[in-house]
Design a protein around this motif. Sequence first.
Motif, PDB file in Angstrom:
ATOM      1  N   THR A 158      12.101  -8.625  -1.712  1.00 55.06           N
ATOM      2  CA  THR A 158      11.462  -7.818  -2.718  1.00 55.06           C
ATOM      3  C   THR A 158      10.199  -7.745  -2.612  1.00 55.06           C
ATOM      4  OG1 THR A 158      11.509  -8.443  -5.318  1.00 55.06           O
ATOM      5  CG2 THR A 158      10.471 -10.169  -3.967  1.00 55.06           C
ATOM      6  N   ASN A 159       9.538  -6.961  -4.269  1.00 60.10           N
ATOM      7  CA  ASN A 159       7.608  -6.517  -4.138  1.00 60.10           C
ATOM      8  C   ASN A 159       7.422  -7.448  -4.890  1.00 60.10           C
ATOM      9  OD1 ASN A 159       8.448  -2.970  -2.751  1.00 60.10           O
ATOM     10  ND2 ASN A 159       8.646  -4.914  -1.859  1.00 60.10           N
ATOM     11  N   PRO A 160       6.277  -7.397  -5.111  1.00 55.15           N
ATOM     12  CA  PRO A 160       5.831  -7.807  -5.784  1.00 55.15           C
ATOM     13  C   PRO A 160       5.525  -7.025  -7.663  1.00 55.15           C
ATOM     14  CG  PRO A 160       3.868  -7.528  -4.535  1.00 55.15           C
ATOM     15  CD  PRO A 160       5.412  -7.126  -3.499  1.00 55.15           C
ATOM     16  N   ASN A 207       7.322  -8.831   0.371  1.00 53.39           N
ATOM     17  CA  ASN A 207       6.723  -7.802   1.336  1.00 53.39           C
ATOM     18  C   ASN A 207       5.798  -6.598   0.392  1.00 53.39           C
ATOM     19  OD1 ASN A 207       7.253  -5.804   3.589  1.00 53.39           O
ATOM     20  ND2 ASN A 207       9.301  -4.398   2.377  1.00 53.39           N
ATOM     21  N   ARG A 208       5.145  -6.345   0.782  1.00 54.25           N
ATOM     22  CA  ARG A 208       4.248  -5.249   0.747  1.00 54.25           C
ATOM     23  C   ARG A 208       3.463  -5.564  -0.364  1.00 54.25           C
ATOM     24  NH1 ARG A 208       7.823  -0.130  -0.851  1.00 54.25           N
ATOM     25  NH2 ARG A 208       8.417  -0.259   1.844  1.00 54.25           N
ATOM     26  N   VAL A 209       2.630  -7.114   0.116  1.00 55.00           N
ATOM     27  CA  VAL A 209       1.800  -7.401  -1.254  1.00 55.00           C
ATOM     28  C   VAL A 209       0.118  -7.269  -1.543  1.00 55.00           C
ATOM     29  CG1 VAL A 209       1.183 -10.008  -1.150  1.00 55.00           C
ATOM     30  CG2 VAL A 209       2.850  -9.396  -0.614  1.00 55.00           C
ATOM     31  N   ASN A 210      -0.081  -6.685  -1.851  1.00 54.17           N
ATOM     32  CA  ASN A 210      -0.979  -5.539  -1.994  1.00 54.17           C
ATOM     33  C   ASN A 210      -2.033  -6.535  -2.354  1.00 54.17           C
ATOM     34  OD1 ASN A 210      -4.037  -4.873  -2.182  1.00 54.17           O
ATOM     35  ND2 ASN A 210      -2.400  -2.714  -2.168  1.00 54.17           N
ATOM     36  N   PRO A 211      -3.576  -7.647  -1.271  1.00 55.93           N
ATOM     37  CA  PRO A 211      -4.740  -8.926  -1.611  1.00 55.93           C
ATOM     38  C   PRO A 211      -4.810  -8.086  -2.751  1.00 55.93           C
ATOM     39  CG  PRO A 211      -3.855  -8.292   0.744  1.00 55.93           C
ATOM     40  CD  PRO A 211      -3.006  -7.196  -0.122  1.00 55.93           C
ATOM     41  N   ALA A 212      -5.071  -6.718  -2.424  1.00 57.40           N
ATOM     42  CA  ALA A 212      -6.466  -6.291  -3.652  1.00 57.40           C
ATOM     43  C   ALA A 212      -6.278  -5.962  -4.882  1.00 57.40           C
ATOM     44  CB  ALA A 212      -6.769  -5.308  -2.498  1.00 57.40           C
ATOM     45  N   MET A 213      -4.752  -5.491  -5.284  1.00 58.84           N
ATOM     46  CA  MET A 213      -4.577  -5.616  -5.919  1.00 58.84           C
ATOM     47  C   MET A 213      -4.445  -6.960  -6.968  1.00 58.84           C
ATOM     48  SD  MET A 213      -2.076  -2.322  -6.303  1.00 58.84           S
ATOM     49  CE  MET A 213      -1.274  -2.378  -8.144  1.00 58.84           C
ATOM     50  N   THR A 214      -4.081  -7.636  -6.031  1.00 63.33           N
ATOM     51  CA  THR A 214      -3.425  -8.694  -6.829  1.00 63.33           C
ATOM     52  C   THR A 214      -4.396  -9.516  -6.993  1.00 63.33           C
ATOM     53  OG1 THR A 214      -1.484  -9.150  -4.831  1.00 63.33           O
ATOM     54  CG2 THR A 214      -2.037 -11.158  -6.071  1.00 63.33           C
ATOM     55  N   ARG A 215      -5.774  -9.588  -6.599  1.00 63.47           N
ATOM     56  CA  ARG A 215      -7.281 -10.109  -7.234  1.00 63.47           C
ATOM     57  C   ARG A 215      -7.019  -9.218  -8.499  1.00 63.47           C
ATOM     58  NH1 ARG A 215      -9.222 -10.358  -1.890  1.00 63.47           N
ATOM     59  NH2 ARG A 215      -9.580  -8.086  -1.987  1.00 63.47           N
ATOM     60  N   ARG A 216      -7.145  -8.445  -8.307  1.00 68.90           N
ATOM     61  CA  ARG A 216      -8.026  -7.709  -9.505  1.00 68.90           C
ATOM     62  C   ARG A 216      -6.731  -8.517 -10.823  1.00 68.90           C
ATOM     63  NH1 ARG A 216      -8.323  -3.144  -6.114  1.00 68.90           N
ATOM     64  NH2 ARG A 216      -6.789  -2.008  -7.653  1.00 68.90           N
ATOM     65  N   GLY A 217      -5.352  -8.368 -10.708  1.00 68.86           N
ATOM     66  CA  GLY A 217      -4.549  -8.848 -11.912  1.00 68.86           C
ATOM     67  C   GLY A 217      -3.902  -7.744 -11.495  1.00 68.86           C
ATOM     68  N   ILE A 264       4.922 -10.162   3.303  1.00 73.41           N
ATOM     69  CA  ILE A 264       4.525  -9.847   4.018  1.00 73.41           C
ATOM     70  C   ILE A 264       3.347  -8.818   3.609  1.00 73.41           C
ATOM     71  CG2 ILE A 264       4.339  -7.622   5.879  1.00 73.41           C
ATOM     72  CD1 ILE A 264       8.359  -9.234   5.234  1.00 73.41           C
ATOM     73  N   PRO A 265       2.175  -8.636   4.282  1.00 73.84           N
ATOM     74  CA  PRO A 265       1.013  -7.366   3.210  1.00 73.84           C
ATOM     75  C   PRO A 265       1.958  -6.277   3.510  1.00 73.84           C
ATOM     76  CG  PRO A 265       0.345  -8.620   5.233  1.00 73.84           C
ATOM     77  CD  PRO A 265       1.401  -9.267   5.048  1.00 73.84           C
ATOM     78  N   GLU A 266       0.560  -5.281   2.818  1.00 73.64           N
ATOM     79  CA  GLU A 266       0.817  -3.783   2.799  1.00 73.64           C
ATOM     80  C   GLU A 266       0.123  -3.684   3.735  1.00 73.64           C
ATOM     81  OE1 GLU A 266      -0.027  -1.305  -0.747  1.00 73.64           O
ATOM     82  OE2 GLU A 266       2.082  -0.309  -0.317  1.00 73.64           O
ATOM     83  N   ASP A 267       1.149  -2.733   4.757  1.00 78.97           N
ATOM     84  CA  ASP A 267       0.031  -2.445   5.989  1.00 78.97           C
ATOM     85  C   ASP A 267       0.693  -0.936   6.538  1.00 78.97           C
ATOM     86  OD1 ASP A 267      -0.805  -1.913   8.077  1.00 78.97           O
ATOM     87  OD2 ASP A 267      -0.576  -3.824   8.865  1.00 78.97           O
ATOM     88  N   ASP A 268      -0.532   0.198   6.439  1.00 73.26           N
ATOM     89  CA  ASP A 268       0.116   1.421   6.401  1.00 73.26           C
ATOM     90  C   ASP A 268       0.736   1.801   8.130  1.00 73.26           C
ATOM     91  OD1 ASP A 268      -0.900   2.570   4.481  1.00 73.26           O
ATOM     92  OD2 ASP A 268      -3.328   2.975   5.651  1.00 73.26           O
ATOM     93  N   LEU A 323      -0.033 -16.727   6.265  1.00 74.40           N
ATOM     94  CA  LEU A 323      -0.983 -16.055   6.877  1.00 74.40           C
ATOM     95  C   LEU A 323      -1.594 -15.775   4.990  1.00 74.40           C
ATOM     96  CD1 LEU A 323       0.268 -12.914   8.383  1.00 74.40           C
ATOM     97  CD2 LEU A 323      -0.929 -14.341   9.089  1.00 74.40           C
ATOM     98  N   ASN A 324      -3.014 -16.329   5.704  1.00 75.21           N
ATOM     99  CA  ASN A 324      -3.793 -16.257   4.700  1.00 75.21           C
ATOM    100  C   ASN A 324      -4.315 -14.447   4.182  1.00 75.21           C
ATOM    101  OD1 ASN A 324      -5.972 -16.540   3.087  1.00 75.21           O
ATOM    102  ND2 ASN A 324      -7.378 -17.330   4.120  1.00 75.21           N
ATOM    103  N   LEU A 325      -3.611 -13.649   2.854  1.00 73.01           N
ATOM    104  CA  LEU A 325      -3.697 -12.218   3.570  1.00 73.01           C
ATOM    105  C   LEU A 325      -5.207 -12.205   2.657  1.00 73.01           C
ATOM    106  CD1 LEU A 325      -0.476 -12.123   2.037  1.00 73.01           C
ATOM    107  CD2 LEU A 325      -1.061 -11.814   4.463  1.00 73.01           C
ATOM    108  N   ASP A 326      -5.678 -12.717   1.921  1.00 72.36           N
ATOM    109  CA  ASP A 326      -6.770 -12.637   1.232  1.00 72.36           C
ATOM    110  C   ASP A 326      -8.337 -12.418   1.845  1.00 72.36           C
ATOM    111  OD1 ASP A 326      -7.706 -12.641  -1.527  1.00 72.36           O
ATOM    112  OD2 ASP A 326      -7.522 -13.984  -2.485  1.00 72.36           O
ATOM    113  N   GLU A 327      -8.254 -11.664   2.990  1.00 72.04           N
ATOM    114  CA  GLU A 327      -9.636 -12.022   3.769  1.00 72.04           C
ATOM    115  C   GLU A 327     -10.429 -11.621   2.967  1.00 72.04           C
ATOM    116  OE1 GLU A 327      -7.635  -7.163   3.744  1.00 72.04           O
ATOM    117  OE2 GLU A 327      -7.687  -9.617   3.191  1.00 72.04           O
TER     118      GLU A 327
END
Lengths: 267, 234
Positions: free
Chosen positions: A143-145, A173-183, A203-207, A246-250
């Motif tokens: 699933t995606n968030p 899948n397709r976790v976007n840490p920046a968007m998650t951080r912003r809520g 799995i992080p979102e990745d081009d 993995l720690n996605l929150d770089e």
Amino acid sequence: MSGKVITITSGKGGVGKTTVTANLAVSLALSGDRVVCIDGDIGLRNLDVVLGLENRIVYDLVDVVEGRCRLRQAMIRDKRLPELHLIPAAQTRDKTAVSPSDMVHLCDELKSETDWILIDSPAGIERGFRNAIAPADTILVVTNPEVSAVRDADRVIGLVESDEKGPAKLILNRVNPAMTRRGDMLNAEDVLELLAVDLIGLIPEDDHVVASTNRGLPISLDGKCKAGQAFTNIARRIKGDVVPFLNLDEKPGLLGKISRLIRVGGQ
Amino acid sequence: MSGVAKPKVQIKGMRDGLLVTLGEGSWPDLVDALTQQIEEQAAFFRGAKVILDVGSHSLKAVDLGSLRNTLSDRGISLWAVLSSSPMTEKTAQILGLATRLSTPRADRTIRSHDSPMVGETASLIQKTLRSGTKVQYSGHVIVVGDVNPGAEIEAGGCVIVWGKIRGAVHAGSGGDEKAVICALDLSPTQLRIAGHLASGLTWGLFRRRGKSQPEMARLLGGKVVAEIWNTKLK
């Protein structure tokens, strides 16, 4: 050998089932295991393209089921990874060409000579989905968030439970840490709290993923980027290893720090 | 046994589809009898919506699931299962099948709220209702677990959820305006009491999360209102 059957499903389309299947297959094959992927999406096949094997298809799943060829003839062997095989779906037929019991028989036949059988389920909860989960030992729900994808995953998990296929495991899948951080996006805890199943992959979102999919070179062939690592980690967890997520929150760069300061100041 | 007089499988046309009533006998025998009857009249059954009355048979998800597959292989969709066995009802609900036929709305119940509510029946569901599950019951419904987005409850009486409500809940669906909805965390996608839709409430999965508190929703002057459950005030 007695292979295990893993079905990758989701309910909603476009969340990354085929990408996950291809990359798990590659990761497992890289670790030296014998892997057969089956594309369950009869009529809308994709797995062959993602694996870069589309120009080698002679026979397909429906040919095997209808007795036009032997099982071995429909198994395409990957030239880069000799342990990896694909049984492609037919493009010119539909889901009703195969029944759940056909899938069970086919997998029983394959089990003696493989370690892993990965089935890429089509979207939806109809015949194609039923075919894909019928032989499964383990079911991975992708699933995606996103609210809509999570709702479909919830439905599929319920269907899997009612078929007494054991608890499904979740791949976010397709976790976007920046968007998650912003809520602006659901975080993993929100999703897990709702679905109440075990997480097996994040799995992080990745081009790079899209680029590699288009080239038919699954990203886990090159283990450098984060998404590739995430797939390798899932393969290890399937094999029973305990691997931390993995720690996605770089760490945010200078720009990120500044913008965060501004936001804090503005609140 | 003289099973000659009573056929194992009876079929009757109804407004909602074909009502198939299974009689006495072992479950595998009944399934065989039904399958045989369908094969004999394949054209009649193709595309049909079937309501299955299984009487008192207690069925597990595998039993009903495999029958549903058998039927769908023959172009028949199973949409409802009627049974006097609570286990079968539960199984059917888990599989997303209806367990009640639609009853006319005019069912203004004879139940009186002035008399003590002794012995009113409720359906107890001890699991989380996932998306796609629909529970329909003429009495009260009690859920020990969550009601996830995409799940629905339609109860003739009250709905009590020991968990989170994030799906759609309709209490008092037969017109009972005294019905209430209680939950430990009330964040539904939709809430209705006796046909009145709750409006102007910001709920949903993606709202900013505060500390959740038990709430009770009821009908007040034709509007659905939700209040935090605080025993001190009662």
